[in-house]
Design a protein around this motif. Structure first.
Motif, PDB file in Angstrom:
ATOM      1  N   MET A 102     110.351  66.393  60.282  1.00 40.52           N
ATOM      2  CA  MET A 102     111.009  67.644  59.898  1.00 40.52           C
ATOM      3  C   MET A 102     112.211  67.355  58.994  1.00 40.52           C
ATOM      4  N   LYS A 103     113.015  66.378  59.407  1.00 37.50           N
ATOM      5  CA  LYS A 103     114.202  66.029  58.625  1.00 37.50           C
ATOM      6  C   LYS A 103     113.805  65.534  57.242  1.00 37.50           C
ATOM      7  N   GLU A 104     112.796  64.670  57.159  1.00 38.61           N
ATOM      8  CA  GLU A 104     112.339  64.164  55.868  1.00 38.61           C
ATOM      9  C   GLU A 104     111.849  65.305  54.984  1.00 38.61           C
ATOM     10  N   ASN A 105     111.062  66.208  55.552  1.00 40.89           N
ATOM     11  CA  ASN A 105     110.524  67.317  54.765  1.00 40.89           C
ATOM     12  C   ASN A 105     111.636  68.174  54.170  1.00 40.89           C
ATOM     13  N   ILE A 106     112.615  68.510  54.984  1.00 36.66           N
ATOM     14  CA  ILE A 106     113.702  69.378  54.512  1.00 36.66           C
ATOM     15  C   ILE A 106     114.591  68.640  53.521  1.00 36.66           C
ATOM     16  N   ASP A 107     114.885  67.349  53.778  1.00 34.07           N
ATOM     17  CA  ASP A 107     115.724  66.589  52.856  1.00 34.07           C
ATOM     18  C   ASP A 107     115.078  66.438  51.483  1.00 34.07           C
ATOM     19  N   ARG A 108     113.752  66.346  51.450  1.00 30.56           N
ATOM     20  CA  ARG A 108     113.052  66.195  50.171  1.00 30.56           C
ATOM     21  C   ARG A 108     112.896  67.517  49.422  1.00 30.56           C
ATOM     22  N   ALA A 109     113.093  68.626  50.113  1.00 31.66           N
ATOM     23  CA  ALA A 109     112.748  69.937  49.552  1.00 31.66           C
ATOM     24  C   ALA A 109     113.443  70.221  48.222  1.00 31.66           C
ATOM     25  N   GLY A 110     114.661  69.744  48.056  1.00 30.01           N
ATOM     26  CA  GLY A 110     115.383  70.010  46.820  1.00 30.01           C
ATOM     27  C   GLY A 110     115.043  69.063  45.692  1.00 30.01           C
ATOM     28  N   VAL A 147     111.626  67.761  45.095  1.00 24.44           N
ATOM     29  CA  VAL A 147     110.210  67.747  44.705  1.00 24.44           C
ATOM     30  C   VAL A 147     109.727  69.178  44.499  1.00 24.44           C
ATOM     31  N   ASP A 148     108.603  69.311  43.745  1.00 21.07           N
ATOM     32  CA  ASP A 148     108.035  70.647  43.566  1.00 21.07           C
ATOM     33  C   ASP A 148     107.181  71.015  44.782  1.00 21.07           C
ATOM     34  N   LEU A 149     106.716  72.249  44.815  1.00 13.36           N
ATOM     35  CA  LEU A 149     105.980  72.741  45.974  1.00 13.36           C
ATOM     36  C   LEU A 149     104.700  71.953  46.200  1.00 13.36           C
ATOM     37  N   ARG A 150     103.995  71.589  45.128  1.00 11.69           N
ATOM     38  CA  ARG A 150     102.754  70.824  45.274  1.00 11.69           C
ATOM     39  C   ARG A 150     103.008  69.509  46.021  1.00 11.69           C
ATOM     40  N   HIS A 151     104.072  68.806  45.633  1.00 13.19           N
ATOM     41  CA  HIS A 151     104.416  67.541  46.279  1.00 13.19           C
ATOM     42  C   HIS A 151     104.836  67.780  47.726  1.00 13.19           C
ATOM     43  N   ALA A 152     105.625  68.842  47.935  1.00 13.36           N
ATOM     44  CA  ALA A 152     106.067  69.157  49.294  1.00 13.36           C
ATOM     45  C   ALA A 152     104.886  69.456  50.209  1.00 13.36           C
ATOM     46  N   LEU A 153     103.898  70.188  49.702  1.00 13.98           N
ATOM     47  CA  LEU A 153     102.713  70.495  50.500  1.00 13.98           C
ATOM     48  C   LEU A 153     101.942  69.226  50.849  1.00 13.98           C
ATOM     49  N   ASP A 154     101.826  68.305  49.889  1.00 15.45           N
ATOM     50  CA  ASP A 154     101.122  67.049  50.153  1.00 15.45           C
ATOM     51  C   ASP A 154     101.818  66.250  51.253  1.00 15.45           C
ATOM     52  N   ILE A 155     103.151  66.178  51.167  1.00 16.34           N
ATOM     53  CA  ILE A 155     103.915  65.438  52.173  1.00 16.34           C
ATOM     54  C   ILE A 155     103.790  66.103  53.539  1.00 16.34           C
ATOM     55  N   GLU A 156     103.898  67.433  53.561  1.00 20.86           N
ATOM     56  CA  GLU A 156     103.771  68.160  54.833  1.00 20.86           C
ATOM     57  C   GLU A 156     102.404  67.925  55.469  1.00 20.86           C
ATOM     58  N   ALA A 157     101.353  67.922  54.656  1.00 23.17           N
ATOM     59  CA  ALA A 157     100.011  67.700  55.206  1.00 23.17           C
ATOM     60  C   ALA A 157      99.911  66.317  55.839  1.00 23.17           C
ATOM     61  N   ALA A 162     123.282  59.677  56.170  1.00 22.76           N
ATOM     62  CA  ALA A 162     122.473  60.760  55.610  1.00 22.76           C
ATOM     63  C   ALA A 162     120.983  60.510  55.798  1.00 22.76           C
ATOM     64  N   ARG A 163     120.571  59.236  55.757  1.00 18.25           N
ATOM     65  CA  ARG A 163     119.152  58.894  55.868  1.00 18.25           C
ATOM     66  C   ARG A 163     118.743  58.469  57.272  1.00 18.25           C
ATOM     67  N   LEU A 164     119.591  58.705  58.234  1.00 21.63           N
ATOM     68  CA  LEU A 164     119.276  58.366  59.618  1.00 21.63           C
ATOM     69  C   LEU A 164     117.927  58.963  59.992  1.00 21.63           C
ATOM     70  N   SER A 165     117.120  58.219  60.719  1.00 21.01           N
ATOM     71  CA  SER A 165     115.768  58.680  61.062  1.00 21.01           C
ATOM     72  C   SER A 165     115.757  59.682  62.204  1.00 21.01           C
TER      73      SER A 165
END
Length: 274
Positions: A224-232, A234-244, A108-111
């Motif tokens: 991309m995989k990390e961002n989508i896996d984290r989406a459920g 974290v809140d949007l503020r955290h997701a935006l920080d990670i995406e940036a 599941a955590r494969l890079s």
């Protein structure tokens, strides 16, 4: 696709590598590729090796002989409990947790992206492994089945968590409580598989899709995989920080510079993974 064979250390697991795609084949068709013998250890070992191998940009996981994976070997489970000795529940729990970490969690955590190619049954822990992959392609005969309820077990290898993430708790409970077989067409409608193809085309279709994905920049795919896996989680503020953060890392990468040059020159980019 000409495969370069890689020694897995076990006859129960085959590995081929071509065009950036590593194909792992569970190879115990007499037991419908159940996780028995040295297969679990070989699978965990190869997942770790392929995760670190830059030649392998996408993983395809499948099974030989018309099945994906029947999960645990029920006959060996019964033999382990039938010798009259008092079972050591703590030791058994530790061994299961280690196996789950080395296989389900690592998968599941494969890079890099992973695709499960389901030519037939994905049952019990086999269903869990299919759900741990990022994408799933099923043959018409393919199906998902928890299997645990029929033998008095609660489930392992992350299946309950993974299924809940994909279809929600009410549907996941119904599937587990009733031990219901989800055939390929229903699995497609529920979003549990991405495509349904002819049985004979499952692995080939998965490898074609994997080769297409492998042509993109590995760093971008990983983020991309990390961002989508984290989406459920974290809140949007955290997701935006990670995406940036991830966006700037890829913006400064050699692969982005190559991609921009290729776009301007109207040619296919050659990403090097840097």
């Amino acid at each position: 696709m000409t495969q370069n064979e890689i020694d897995t250390g076990s006859e129960l697991l085959l590995c081929g590598l071509a065009d950036g795609v590593a194909t792992l084949t569970l190879n115990n068709p007499e037991r419908r590729n159940a996780l028995s013998g040295d297969l679990p250890q070989a699978l965990g070992r190869m997942l770790a090796l392929l995760d670190d191998d830059p030649r392998a940009r996408v993983l395809v996981l499948t099974g030989a002989g018309g099945a994906f994976c029947a999960g645990g070997d029920i006959s060996s489970m019964g033999a382990a409990l039938g010798d009259g000795a008092q079972p050591d529940a703590d030791a058994m729990t530790r061994r299961l947790r280690q196996a789950q970490d080395e296989i389900a969690l690592r998968l599941a955590r494969l890079s890099k992206p992973s695709i499960a190619a389901l030519p037939g049954a994905a049952a019990g822990a086999g269903m869990s492994l299919a759900l741990a992959c990022d994408l799933r392609i099923s043959g018409q005969s393919g199906y998902l089945l928890p299997a645990f309820g029929g033998i008095g077990l609660s489930g392992d290898f992350g299946g309950s968590w993974l299924l809940t993430r994909l279809i929600g708790p009410a549907r996941a409970k119904e599937v587990y409580f009733t031990n219901r077989r989800i055939m390929s067409d229903e699995a497609l409608a529920l979003g549990l598989v991405n495509r349904v193809v002819a049985d004979a085309d499952v692995v080939g279709e998965a490898q074609v899709l994997a080769a297409k994905i492998a042509g993109f920049a590995p760093m971008a795919l990983r983020y991309m995989k990390e961002n989508i896996d984290r989406a459920g989680d974290v809140d949007l503020r955290h997701a935006l920080d990670i995406e940036a953060d991830r966006m700037i890392r890829t913006l400064l990468s050699a692969d982005h510079r190559e991609g921009a040059r290729a776009f301007a020159e109207k040619r296919k980019p050659e990403f090097g993974g840097r």
